[in-house]
Design an enzyme around this catalytic site. Structure first.
Site, PDB file in Angstrom:
ATOM      1  N   TYR A 113      22.066   7.040 -28.688  1.00  0.00           N
ATOM      2  CA  TYR A 113      20.603   6.722 -28.066  1.00  0.00           C
ATOM      3  C   TYR A 113      19.987   8.111 -28.360  1.00  0.00           C
ATOM      4  O   TYR A 113      18.577   7.299 -29.148  1.00  0.00           O
ATOM      5  CB  TYR A 113      20.960   6.771 -26.546  1.00  0.00           C
ATOM      6  CG  TYR A 113      19.497   7.189 -25.672  1.00  0.00           C
ATOM      7  CD1 TYR A 113      18.263   6.347 -26.146  1.00  0.00           C
ATOM      8  CD2 TYR A 113      19.739   8.764 -25.555  1.00  0.00           C
ATOM      9  CE1 TYR A 113      17.137   6.764 -25.828  1.00  0.00           C
ATOM     10  CE2 TYR A 113      18.447   8.488 -24.907  1.00  0.00           C
ATOM     11  CZ  TYR A 113      16.996   8.093 -25.019  1.00  0.00           C
ATOM     12  OH  TYR A 113      15.533   8.240 -24.035  1.00  0.00           O
TER      13      TYR A 113
ATOM     14  N   SER B 236      11.722  16.174 -20.562  1.00  0.00           N
ATOM     15  CA  SER B 236      10.862  15.170 -20.431  1.00  0.00           C
ATOM     16  C   SER B 236      11.033  14.644 -19.097  1.00  0.00           C
ATOM     17  O   SER B 236      11.217  14.474 -18.435  1.00  0.00           O
ATOM     18  CB  SER B 236      11.570  14.024 -21.184  1.00  0.00           C
ATOM     19  OG  SER B 236      11.759  12.705 -21.450  1.00  0.00           O
TER      20      SER B 236
ATOM     21  N   TYR C 213       4.729  11.836 -19.463  1.00  0.00           N
ATOM     22  CA  TYR C 213       4.795   9.869 -20.221  1.00  0.00           C
ATOM     23  C   TYR C 213       3.927   9.637 -18.289  1.00  0.00           C
ATOM     24  O   TYR C 213       3.784   9.899 -17.496  1.00  0.00           O
ATOM     25  CB  TYR C 213       5.255   9.042 -19.678  1.00  0.00           C
ATOM     26  CG  TYR C 213       6.586   9.465 -20.930  1.00  0.00           C
ATOM     27  CD1 TYR C 213       5.670   9.227 -22.314  1.00  0.00           C
ATOM     28  CD2 TYR C 213       7.602   9.219 -21.145  1.00  0.00           C
ATOM     29  CE1 TYR C 213       7.225   8.693 -23.695  1.00  0.00           C
ATOM     30  CE2 TYR C 213       8.542   9.198 -22.023  1.00  0.00           C
ATOM     31  CZ  TYR C 213       8.203   8.891 -23.453  1.00  0.00           C
ATOM     32  OH  TYR C 213       9.070   9.220 -24.557  1.00  0.00           O
TER      33      TYR C 213
ATOM     34  N   ARG D 220      14.863  -0.692 -30.496  1.00  0.00           N
ATOM     35  CA  ARG D 220      16.499   0.242 -31.553  1.00  0.00           C
ATOM     36  C   ARG D 220      17.372  -0.576 -30.441  1.00  0.00           C
ATOM     37  O   ARG D 220      17.412  -0.364 -29.800  1.00  0.00           O
ATOM     38  CB  ARG D 220      15.879   1.677 -29.999  1.00  0.00           C
ATOM     39  CG  ARG D 220      14.946   2.543 -30.795  1.00  0.00           C
ATOM     40  CD  ARG D 220      14.339   3.396 -29.533  1.00  0.00           C
ATOM     41  NE  ARG D 220      13.690   3.831 -29.549  1.00  0.00           N
ATOM     42  CZ  ARG D 220      13.099   4.887 -28.570  1.00  0.00           C
ATOM     43  NH1 ARG D 220      13.442   5.475 -27.381  1.00  0.00           N
ATOM     44  NH2 ARG D 220      11.280   5.339 -27.979  1.00  0.00           N
TER      45      ARG D 220
ATOM     46  N   LYS E 266       0.981  14.922 -28.006  1.00  0.00           N
ATOM     47  CA  LYS E 266       2.016  14.850 -28.708  1.00  0.00           C
ATOM     48  C   LYS E 266       1.842  13.711 -29.158  1.00  0.00           C
ATOM     49  O   LYS E 266       1.808  12.096 -29.237  1.00  0.00           O
ATOM     50  CB  LYS E 266       3.684  15.162 -27.901  1.00  0.00           C
ATOM     51  CG  LYS E 266       4.770  14.876 -28.602  1.00  0.00           C
ATOM     52  CD  LYS E 266       5.857  14.966 -28.146  1.00  0.00           C
ATOM     53  CE  LYS E 266       7.162  15.048 -28.409  1.00  0.00           C
ATOM     54  NZ  LYS E 266       7.883  13.537 -28.568  1.00  0.00           N
TER      55      LYS E 266
ATOM     56  N   HIS F  92       7.847  10.455 -33.692  1.00  0.00           N
ATOM     57  CA  HIS F  92       8.090  10.359 -32.028  1.00  0.00           C
ATOM     58  C   HIS F  92       9.861  10.063 -32.773  1.00  0.00           C
ATOM     59  O   HIS F  92      11.111   9.079 -32.412  1.00  0.00           O
ATOM     60  CB  HIS F  92       8.206   8.972 -31.372  1.00  0.00           C
ATOM     61  CG  HIS F  92       9.310   9.218 -29.789  1.00  0.00           C
ATOM     62  ND1 HIS F  92       8.472   9.427 -28.822  1.00  0.00           N
ATOM     63  CD2 HIS F  92      10.036   8.872 -28.905  1.00  0.00           C
ATOM     64  CE1 HIS F  92       8.123   9.380 -27.696  1.00  0.00           C
ATOM     65  NE2 HIS F  92       9.313   9.413 -27.281  1.00  0.00           N
TER      66      HIS F  92
ATOM     67  N   ARG G 215      11.328   6.448 -33.771  1.00  0.00           N
ATOM     68  CA  ARG G 215      11.948   5.659 -33.037  1.00  0.00           C
ATOM     69  C   ARG G 215      10.676   4.629 -32.352  1.00  0.00           C
ATOM     70  O   ARG G 215      11.030   3.936 -31.493  1.00  0.00           O
ATOM     71  CB  ARG G 215      12.121   6.582 -31.460  1.00  0.00           C
ATOM     72  CG  ARG G 215      13.618   7.812 -31.989  1.00  0.00           C
ATOM     73  CD  ARG G 215      13.476   8.045 -31.243  1.00  0.00           C
ATOM     74  NE  ARG G 215      14.394   8.472 -29.628  1.00  0.00           N
ATOM     75  CZ  ARG G 215      15.394   8.029 -29.081  1.00  0.00           C
ATOM     76  NH1 ARG G 215      16.075   8.172 -29.957  1.00  0.00           N
ATOM     77  NH2 ARG G 215      15.112   7.554 -28.242  1.00  0.00           N
TER      78      ARG G 215
HETATM   79  C1  FMN Z   1      17.435  10.784 -27.674  1.00  0.00           C
HETATM   80  C2  FMN Z   1      15.911  11.126 -27.662  1.00  0.00           C
HETATM   81  C3  FMN Z   1      15.355  11.012 -26.673  1.00  0.00           C
HETATM   82  C4  FMN Z   1      13.619  10.977 -26.820  1.00  0.00           C
HETATM   83  N1  FMN Z   1      12.788  11.474 -25.493  1.00  0.00           N
HETATM   84  C5  FMN Z   1      11.419  11.627 -25.783  1.00  0.00           C
HETATM   85  C6  FMN Z   1      10.769  11.517 -24.570  1.00  0.00           C
HETATM   86  O1  FMN Z   1      11.111  11.358 -23.794  1.00  0.00           O
HETATM   87  N2  FMN Z   1       9.196  12.104 -24.685  1.00  0.00           N
HETATM   88  C7  FMN Z   1       8.757  12.492 -25.408  1.00  0.00           C
HETATM   89  O2  FMN Z   1       7.758  12.592 -26.037  1.00  0.00           O
HETATM   90  N3  FMN Z   1       9.496  12.533 -27.207  1.00  0.00           N
HETATM   91  C8  FMN Z   1      11.098  11.679 -26.869  1.00  0.00           C
HETATM   92  N4  FMN Z   1      11.504  11.871 -27.655  1.00  0.00           N
HETATM   93  C9  FMN Z   1      11.079  12.475 -29.182  1.00  0.00           C
HETATM   94  C10 FMN Z   1      11.576  14.005 -29.244  1.00  0.00           C
HETATM   95  O3  FMN Z   1      10.583  14.258 -28.715  1.00  0.00           O
HETATM   96  C11 FMN Z   1      10.999  14.199 -30.914  1.00  0.00           C
HETATM   97  O4  FMN Z   1       9.562  13.950 -31.521  1.00  0.00           O
HETATM   98  C12 FMN Z   1      11.523  13.919 -32.320  1.00  0.00           C
HETATM   99  O5  FMN Z   1      13.254  13.665 -31.305  1.00  0.00           O
HETATM  100  C13 FMN Z   1      11.750  14.641 -33.159  1.00  0.00           C
HETATM  101  O6  FMN Z   1      12.721  14.276 -34.270  1.00  0.00           O
HETATM  102  P1  FMN Z   1      13.981  14.643 -34.401  1.00  0.00           P
HETATM  103  O7  FMN Z   1      14.978  14.797 -33.253  1.00  0.00           O
HETATM  104  O8  FMN Z   1      14.112  14.154 -36.427  1.00  0.00           O
HETATM  105  O9  FMN Z   1      13.984  16.983 -34.080  1.00  0.00           O
HETATM  106  C14 FMN Z   1      13.231  12.068 -28.020  1.00  0.00           C
HETATM  107  C15 FMN Z   1      13.802  11.322 -29.142  1.00  0.00           C
HETATM  108  C16 FMN Z   1      15.112  11.293 -29.134  1.00  0.00           C
HETATM  109  C17 FMN Z   1      16.275  11.788 -30.003  1.00  0.00           C
END
Ligand code: FMN
Length: 378
Positions: free
Chosen positions: A25, A107, A130, A165, A252, A276, A279
């Site tokens: 994940y 989060s 969110y 994903r 963001k 993100h 993702r």
């Molecule tokens: C496992 C995972 C869960 C995430 N969940 C959220 C979330 O709940 N809310 C959000 O705004 N971004 C979420 N993100 C995005 C992160 O806030 C961030 O944009 C991203 O991880 C940055 O990239 P990096 O993992 O390469 O540092 C998530 C990222 C990952 C890897």
């Protein structure tokens, strides 16, 4: 065990300790994962200028993000299901960040609730929102973040619908995990994770279960997001959210100059250039590739932050050199957490700090606040 010197070392250790569905994940992007890869790869294309015979004593990485003092410009990103990388993960990561002097962002889709994190921290943390269709629930979340003393609201703009994903779909990701033979096997082969998880009562979405209407149990993240996330969210909504919140607001998920201009016009305090973590829209540009254009477009109107692909202190420095006032790490702290709980998050931050400090010195700078495009090969 071999010494842990890099974020990649922490990733390997996390993989050995965290059940596959939760490790995957974290380590996944949308569709072909090309944007996920580009986020990291594009940093390595940027080259640094080595300078010599410059006084390198009394160095400092300290600066400010949205007016808050930080020991280095690296906040922890909001990440969903963090309490599944390690029991009570959000509480542990928040404590590590507080001790290190950097912001922690919780989060909406966390396992530990806003109140859980507030109960173990003494400095304000940031809360990521969110927007759900159920506006009573959203208003209540905003009010809970205020009551907990959060000092910034991070409004995520790039997830009105969920990117696909493949790994999560193949793994049947859920929280708490299902008890099919496959999932039982994934957990049984990670006994320490299971023991820690048995000791905590926090195994579901702490901000949602018991707070949102008709949600007493919430297993599938994708069905919840499909049902609840508001696909009609618009720039107009930023206005009422800003008003209800009444404090510092960070937007963001900006990856386009036109959106950056619209974001600056809302009067928010900062934007995060972000895809993100690769993702959501696979095929989008990496965050670092678009950063200079966005800084040129709005850097004098709003504070610009960046996340995505930061795996070293050098990456942070490159983003700062290109005009970001702050950065965020997602996976690097999750790998630390999975590998070794709170200590692992501290290790991730220490690795990044050391790399940033040495790199800054070798580029001929003593103060992070003096770092600019001149440290880069143009
Ligand atoms: C496992 C995972 C869960 C995430 N969940 C959220 C979330 O709940 N809310 C959000 O705004 N971004 C979420 N993100 C995005 C992160 O806030 C961030 O944009 C991203 O991880 C940055 O990239 P990096 O993992 O390469 O540092 C998530 C990222 C990952 C890897």
């Amino acid at each position: 065990m071999a010494k842990t010197l890099t974020i990649a070392d922490l990733k390997l250790r996390a993989q050995r300790r965290v059940p596959k569905m939760f490790f995957d994940y974290a380590d996944s992007g949308a569709w072909t994962e090309s944007t996920y890869r580009a986020n990291e790869d594009d940093f390595s294309k940027i080259k640094l200028r080595q300078r010599v015979l410059v006084d390198m004593t009394d160095r400092s990485l300290a600066t400010e993000m949205i007016g808050e003092k930080v020991s280095m410009p690296v906040a922890l990103s909001p990440t969903g299901l963090t309490g599944m990388q390690h029991a009570d993960g959000e509480m542990l990561a928040a404590k590590a960040a507080e001790e290190f002097g950097v912001p922690f962002t919780l989060s909406t889709m966390s396992i530990c609730s806003i109140e859980d994190v507030a109960s173990v921290t003494s400095r304000p943390f940031w809360f990521q929102l969110y927007v759900m269709k159920d506006r009573d629930f959203v208003n209540n979340l905003i009010d809970r973040a205020k009551a907990a003393g959060c000092s910034a609201l991070v409004l995520t703009l790039d997830l009105q619908i969920l990117g696909q994903r493949h790994k999560d779909l193949r793994n049947g990701l859920s929280a708490p995990p299902k008890f099919t033979p496959k999932h039982i096997w994934q957990m049984a082969t990670r006994p320490q994770w299971c023991l820690d998880m048995l000791r905590t009562k926090r195994r579901s979405f702490g901000n949602i279960v018991g707070h949102a209407k008709n949600v007493s149990d919430l297993s599938s993240l994708s069905s919840w997001t499909a049902e609840q996330f508001d696909p009609r969210l618009s720039w107009k909504d930023v206005e009422w959210i800003k008003e209800r919140w009444g404090g510092k607001l960070i937007l963001k998920g900006i990856l386009d100059e036109e959106d950056a201009i619209a974001a600056a016009n809302t009067g928010a305090d900062a934007i995060i250039v972000s895809n993100h973590g690769g993702r959501q829209l696979d095929g989008a540009l990496s965050s670092i590739a678009i950063l200079p254009k966005i800084v040129d477009a709005v850097g004098d109107k709003i504070e610009v932050h960046l996340d995505g692909g930061i795996r070293s202190g050098q990456d942070v420095l490159k983003a700062i050199a290109l005009g970001a006032k702050g950065t965020y790490i997602g996976r690097p702290f999750l790998y630390g957490l999975g590998a070794d709980g709170k200590n692992g998050v501290t290790t991730a931050l220490e690795i990044i700090r050391k790399e940033m400090d040495i790199t800054m010195a070798l580029c001929g700078k003593r103060l992070l606040t003096d770092v600019d495009r001149s440290i880069l090969v143009q």
